[in-house]
Design a protein around this motif. Structure first.
Motif, PDB file in Angstrom:
ATOM      1  N   LEU A 159      -2.770   2.036  -8.839  1.00  0.00           N
ATOM      2  CA  LEU A 159      -3.412   0.771  -8.483  1.00  0.00           C
ATOM      3  C   LEU A 159      -2.479  -0.062  -7.607  1.00  0.00           C
ATOM      4  CD1 LEU A 159      -6.074  -0.790  -9.142  1.00  0.00           C
ATOM      5  CD2 LEU A 159      -4.703  -2.138 -10.738  1.00  0.00           C
ATOM      6  N   TRP A 160      -2.998  -0.516  -6.466  1.00  0.00           N
ATOM      7  CA  TRP A 160      -2.265  -1.428  -5.580  1.00  0.00           C
ATOM      8  C   TRP A 160      -2.878  -2.817  -5.701  1.00  0.00           C
ATOM      9  CZ3 TRP A 160       1.518  -0.092  -1.699  1.00  0.00           C
ATOM     10  CH2 TRP A 160       1.865   1.275  -1.704  1.00  0.00           C
ATOM     11  N   PHE A 161      -2.034  -3.852  -5.692  1.00  0.00           N
ATOM     12  CA  PHE A 161      -2.547  -5.211  -5.763  1.00  0.00           C
ATOM     13  C   PHE A 161      -1.788  -6.112  -4.795  1.00  0.00           C
ATOM     14  CE2 PHE A 161       0.729  -4.926  -9.079  1.00  0.00           C
ATOM     15  CZ  PHE A 161       1.502  -6.059  -8.855  1.00  0.00           C
ATOM     16  N   VAL A 162      -2.420  -7.207  -4.414  1.00  0.00           N
ATOM     17  CA  VAL A 162      -1.799  -8.201  -3.543  1.00  0.00           C
ATOM     18  C   VAL A 162      -2.033  -9.581  -4.130  1.00  0.00           C
ATOM     19  CG1 VAL A 162      -2.026  -6.820  -1.425  1.00  0.00           C
ATOM     20  CG2 VAL A 162      -3.872  -8.383  -2.069  1.00  0.00           C
ATOM     21  N   THR A 163      -1.098 -10.501  -3.862  1.00  0.00           N
ATOM     22  CA  THR A 163      -1.256 -11.888  -4.286  1.00  0.00           C
ATOM     23  C   THR A 163      -1.322 -12.790  -3.061  1.00  0.00           C
ATOM     24  OG1 THR A 163       1.079 -12.564  -4.363  1.00  0.00           O
ATOM     25  CG2 THR A 163       0.218 -11.328  -6.260  1.00  0.00           C
ATOM     26  N   GLY A 164      -1.868 -13.972  -3.253  1.00  0.00           N
ATOM     27  CA  GLY A 164      -1.930 -14.931  -2.163  1.00  0.00           C
ATOM     28  C   GLY A 164      -0.565 -15.332  -1.652  1.00  0.00           C
ATOM     29  N   ALA A 165       0.459 -15.228  -2.511  1.00  0.00           N
ATOM     30  CA  ALA A 165       1.820 -15.604  -2.116  1.00  0.00           C
ATOM     31  C   ALA A 165       2.545 -14.512  -1.344  1.00  0.00           C
ATOM     32  CB  ALA A 165       2.620 -15.965  -3.366  1.00  0.00           C
ATOM     33  N   GLY A 166       1.848 -13.407  -1.003  1.00  0.00           N
ATOM     34  CA  GLY A 166       2.443 -12.382  -0.172  1.00  0.00           C
ATOM     35  C   GLY A 166       3.175 -11.295  -0.927  1.00  0.00           C
ATOM     36  N   LEU A 167       2.825 -11.084  -2.187  1.00  0.00           N
ATOM     37  CA  LEU A 167       3.433 -10.016  -2.978  1.00  0.00           C
ATOM     38  C   LEU A 167       2.505  -8.799  -2.964  1.00  0.00           C
ATOM     39  CD1 LEU A 167       5.961  -9.621  -4.859  1.00  0.00           C
ATOM     40  CD2 LEU A 167       4.361  -9.964  -6.767  1.00  0.00           C
TER      41      LEU A 167
END
Length: 451
Positions: free
Chosen positions: A152-160
């Motif tokens: 699973l790949w994930f992204v956050t609004g803070a650029g992580l």
């Protein structure tokens, strides 16, 4: 993931926003709607054809819902962890989620976690949760998708950017320093994971122990402002993949940039060798072009919509109660033809009439139609539908365009007022051939008449 067309807001891992089948033809279309107590932005379908969605309401906990596709009635509802902010354009906590091959909803939650919810009969049953709050910090998880190996790949609004082994719970991350992310990600069969920040387009691949590693980075023209209609100063499009990874150049990836005076559709090779430029095509009027939705892939061509001017001043319901119309946006839809052999783009057609504030439009390749959600200016409404207590009504239409020409084939009034504003939600085509869309109040359904 669930079969293509059923799994996530952009239909598939390539994020094509295209269906192989057909939607409604416009034969005496009928409209139904049901209040769900929030904006149901992403629509997926389980193996029984039922709708699975997350409905978001500012200041309340998101809700996962299982709905009958024919009646839109709720079969079951589950309150998800955390609380939505008061920002009506905040999409973390379920604005993006996906349905897997076993009818399980995999949902980023407002408390910095990932919830896995199964469907048992007509019931939603929480199966597992992953607490990633200590890893993601203050930036909520925006979106998560699996790669071809199941990681699973994930992204956050803070650029992580992160990976999660859903068997062991092992997590690894990579921070994009000074950059933010406002869109979902795309994944291909070579292991490539494609992410666009407010500064650059990336290809990631998993390193030896599964940690996210940058394969290449390509800066694009991010312009000098956050345009009205966009959620950030940068690309508003989730990357769209074209062609198989085994094909020429390892396949291709496309985004829209945020350049001024004119934004561009940008296409590059996506293989591990690097983002070799294919073409860059200006679209929409100078100083009045913005696209906050994924490009639609039609063969090797790409369709972009103009969302310029969709700037909400506060909650749309409050504005509607006070008698105001939702924003009038700059019209425009364009099909960009891409000649991959010659590394060139041209405009195949342009529609300068349709006003599309914010919907995730969809192509149905089976009947050659592009389904979109339009909001004409007050002066463009038919005289008989104008007037009323507060002047011209806030009228919303499901509209079908010819994929070959861009011309309107049919358009059906869905409703008037702020509850019918789709507000960045998707259009979806069900197995029954009906078209669905999330709206501020819940869901609408449009289908051909049986008589």
């Amino acid at each position: 993931m669930a079969p293509n067309g059923s799994s996530n807001i952009h239909n598939d891992a390539y994020q094509t926003d295209a269906y192989g089948g057909s939607g409604p033809s416009g034969r005496r279309p009928t409209v139904s709607s049901r209040f769900q107590g929030g904006l149901c932005g992403s629509l997926t379908f389980d193996s029984a054809g039922r709708i699975v969605s997350v409905c978001l309401t500012p200041g309340a906990s998101p809700k996962l819902v299982l709905l009958d596709a024919g009646t839109l009635a709720a079969l079951d509802t589950m309150t998800l962890p955390g609380m939505s902010s008061s920002d009506f354009s905040e999409v973390s906590g379920g604005g993006y989620f996906y349905l897997d091959q076993d009818n399980r909803a995999v949902i980023p939650t407002k408390d910095g976690g990932i919830s896995v919810v199964a469907i048992r009969g007509d019931r939603l049953v929480k199966q597992r949760s992953y607490d990633l709050a200590s890893v993601v910090g203050p930036g909520n998880i925006l979106s998560a998708l699996p790669d071809w190996s199941g990681r699973l790949w994930f992204v956050t609004g803070a650029g992580l950017v992160g990976t999660l082994d859903m068997t062991t719970g092992a997590v690894a991350t990579h921070a994009l320093a000074g950059e933010s992310i406002a869109n979902s990600l795309a994944v291909d069969e070579s292991g490539g994971v494609f992410i666009v920040s407010d500064h650059a387009l990336y290809r990631f691949d998993a390193a030896r122990r599964g940690e996210p590693a940058v394969t290449w980075r390509m800066e694009y023209d991010r312009g000098n402002r956050r345009k009205p209609g966009q959620l950030s100063q940068g690309s508003g499009t989730t990357p769209t993949l074209i062609g198989p990874a085994a094909g020429p150049d390892g396949g291709y990836v496309a985004i829209a940039d945020n350049a001024d005076p004119r934004m561009n559709v940008v296409v590059v090779a996506r293989g591990k060798a690097g983002p070799a430029k294919v073409c860059r095509q200006p679209v929409f009027p100078a100083g009045r072009g913005a696209d906050e939705n994924s490009l639609v892939a039609v063969g090797g061509d790409l369709i972009a919509e103009n969302n310029y001017g969709y700037e909400l001043d506060g909650h749309p319901l409050i504005k509607g109660v006070l008698g105001g119309r939702q924003p009038e946006t700059t019209p425009g839809v364009v099909r960009v033809h891409v000649d991959y052999a010659r590394r060139a783009c041209t405009i195949a057609w342009t529609n300068t009439t349709e006003r599309i504030p914010s919907v995730v439009s969809k192509a149905a390749l089976g009947n050659g139609l592009l389904y979109t959600y339009t909001h004409p200016a007050a002066s463009e409404l038919d005289y008989k539908t104008r007037g009323g207590l507060f002047g011209a009504p806030d009228a919303w239409y499901l509209t079908a365009l010819d994929l070959r020409t861009g011309k309107e084939v049919w358009s059906r009034l869905v409703g008037t007022g702020p509850l019918y504003n789709n507000h960045y939600a998707t259009i979806a085509i069900g197995e029954d051939g009906a078209a669905y869309s999330g709206v501020v109040g819940g869901l609408i359904r449009v289908d051909d008449s049986d008589d």
